[in-house]
Design an enzyme around this catalytic site. Structure first.
Site, PDB file in Angstrom:
ATOM      1  N   ASP A 299       9.076 -10.475   7.989  1.00 10.83           N
ATOM      2  CA  ASP A 299      10.136 -10.195   7.008  1.00 10.83           C
ATOM      3  C   ASP A 299      11.395 -10.985   7.344  1.00 10.83           C
ATOM      4  O   ASP A 299      12.073 -11.508   6.449  1.00 10.83           O
ATOM      5  CB  ASP A 299      10.499  -8.704   7.004  1.00 10.83           C
ATOM      6  CG  ASP A 299       9.313  -7.819   6.693  1.00 10.83           C
ATOM      7  OD1 ASP A 299       8.380  -8.293   6.024  1.00 10.83           O
ATOM      8  OD2 ASP A 299       9.325  -6.659   7.131  1.00 10.83           O
TER       9      ASP A 299
HETATM   10  C1  26A Z   1       2.728  -0.731   0.771  1.00  9.84           C
HETATM   11  N1  26A Z   1       3.009  -0.880   2.184  1.00  9.84           N
HETATM   12  C2  26A Z   1       1.920  -0.622   3.078  1.00  9.84           C
HETATM   13  C3  26A Z   1       4.266  -1.291   2.626  1.00  9.84           C
HETATM   14  C4  26A Z   1       4.607  -1.449   3.981  1.00  9.84           C
HETATM   15  C5  26A Z   1       5.889  -1.920   4.280  1.00  9.84           C
HETATM   16  N2  26A Z   1       6.793  -2.227   3.346  1.00  9.84           N
HETATM   17  C6  26A Z   1       6.412  -2.060   2.082  1.00  9.84           C
HETATM   18  N3  26A Z   1       5.201  -1.594   1.705  1.00  9.84           N
HETATM   19  N4  26A Z   1       3.944  -1.249   5.155  1.00  9.84           N
HETATM   20  C7  26A Z   1       4.799  -1.590   6.141  1.00  9.84           C
HETATM   21  N5  26A Z   1       5.976  -1.978   5.612  1.00  9.84           N
HETATM   22  C8  26A Z   1       7.174  -2.430   6.299  1.00  9.84           C
HETATM   23  O1  26A Z   1       6.913  -3.653   6.885  1.00  9.84           O
HETATM   24  C9  26A Z   1       7.910  -3.851   7.859  1.00  9.84           C
HETATM   25  C10 26A Z   1       7.409  -4.818   8.888  1.00  9.84           C
HETATM   26  O2  26A Z   1       7.055  -6.021   8.324  1.00  9.84           O
HETATM   27  C11 26A Z   1       7.632  -1.520   7.417  1.00  9.84           C
HETATM   28  O3  26A Z   1       8.525  -0.540   6.950  1.00  9.84           O
HETATM   29  C12 26A Z   1       8.280  -2.475   8.393  1.00  9.84           C
HETATM   30  O4  26A Z   1       9.688  -2.353   8.390  1.00  9.84           O
END
Ligand code: 26A
Length: 344
Positions: A299
């Site tokens: 990210d």
């Molecule tokens: C739909 N899903 C599974 C998700 C996520 C996500 N953000 C949006 N949708 N699953 C994990 N994260 C976020 O990814 C970040 C790390 O790359 C987590 O909250 C974490 O901050």
């Protein structure tokens, strides 16, 4: 940053999640049938994880959610508040308050849809050495609806933006909103950027991903996500360069602006794939003792990239800044930063 950017030049939609992060032993992962570096949606059997992390593993609470992370990092690097606007759905609770406060402290202009009676989403972050495994309980985030984007003030924000970024993760929540933003970007000939986000997106959400892809000018992903996409497409080669070349050659609504793929691979070079070229950008390898956790590295890479892209900088500057931002947040807990940005 030298010049002043238009407020709200960048719009993103995603899942605002509060990360509940802790260092755990490998058998914690095994207990929940998880692997190192997973990114999954919580099922009923995962629900005890969150309480267990808080009670038994001194969990930390950190602002998360993939797109919101990227936009916070872009804001940090830009040092000019309100360049980026974020849409997503939260509950009416303490966690939503924490997320909003952290986002605003970074300078991000958040416009949450608020769903009463549903808790704000959380993401368990299970740290094992340099790996992180994510298990998201979307909760309120899953209730985002397109009418939020159709409210006049929000519609104006979408219409006025010049750049759009949405994660593949958001395909699990509201494809119609993605298609609407993509169509706006297309009509106004403005860049629409997307992320493959996690292998499970290509495995289980390929149909909405393929519907959005023709609008995507720049697609981000890491090696595991690119491989998952290739497998789901039944492409013969697992070679990352080949996958990137095929990705950029897929149908595109605006052929005048050929698609670009940017594939990261941990501490191996970032690949920039354009129509007839593949370029490599080296990553500075951190010593193990410098690594706090790798949560949010991808990210942050996107955030660094976006901070330069919205200033019209060249792709190599954008990617160098992506690498800088990822390196910085790996040295900090979750997708957080410390001090002033040092990218020049
Ligand atoms: C739909 N899903 C599974 C998700 C996520 C996500 N953000 C949006 N949708 N699953 C994990 N994260 C976020 O990814 C970040 C790390 O790359 C987590 O909250 C974490 O901050």
């Amino acid at each position: 940053m030298t010049s002043t950017l238009q407020e709200g030049i960048l719009v993103g939609c995603g899942n605002p999640l509060l990360d509940i992060s802790a260092v755990v032993p490998l058998n914690f992962l095994q207990k929940y049938s998880m692997n190192e570096d997973d990114a999954i949606l919580a099922e009923d059997r995962h629900m005890p994880i969150y309480g267990e992390l808080v009670e038994g593993y001194q969990a930390e609470f950190l602002a998360g959610g993939s797109v919101q992370n990227s936009l916070r990092i872009a804001q940090w690097i830009l040092r000019q508040p309100r360049v980026a606007v974020f849409f997503g759905c939260v509950g009416e609770d303490r966690y939503a308050g924490i997320l909003k406060e952290k986002a605003q402290a970074a300078g991000l202009d958040v416009h949450y849809q608020v769903k009463r009676d549903v808790p704000t989403g959380t993401c368990a972050v299970l740290i094992t050495g340099t790996h992180r495994s994510l298990c998201a309980n979307l909760a309120a985030a899953n209730n985002f609806t397109i009418d939020h984007l159709e409210e006049p003030s929000n519609k104006a924000l979408v219409d006025n933006a010049q750049y759009y970024y949405i994660s593949g993760f958001f395909l699990t929540v509201n494809p119609p909103s993605i298609m609407q933003v993509a169509a706006t970007a297309h009509a106004k000939q403005r860049p629409f950027l997307m992320n493959l986000s996690a292998p499970f997106i290509s495995q289980f959400y390929m149909a909405p991903l393929l519907a959005a892809l023709p609008y995507v000018d720049i697609i981000f992903g890491n090696e595991a996500e690119a491989q998952a996409f290739a497998e789901a497409q039944q492409w013969p080669s697992g070679d990352l360069r080949e996958i990137g070349k095929r990705l950029v050659a897929m149908e595109k609504k605006n052929p005048a602006r050929p698609r670009i793929a940017i594939l990261t691979q941990g501490c191996d070079p970032v690949l920039l794939i354009q129509q007839d070229s593949v370029q490599e950008f080296p990553v500075t390898k951190l010593a193990v003792h410098e690594i706090v956790d790798t949560n949010g590295a991808g990210d942050a890479f996107v955030g660094g990239f976006l901070s330069q892209f919205v200033q019209g900088k060249s792709l190599d500057v954008c990617i160098r800044c992506g690498n800088y931002a990822a390196g910085h947040i790996i040295k900090n807990p979750g997708c957080t930063y410390s001090g002033e940005p040092e990218f020049v």
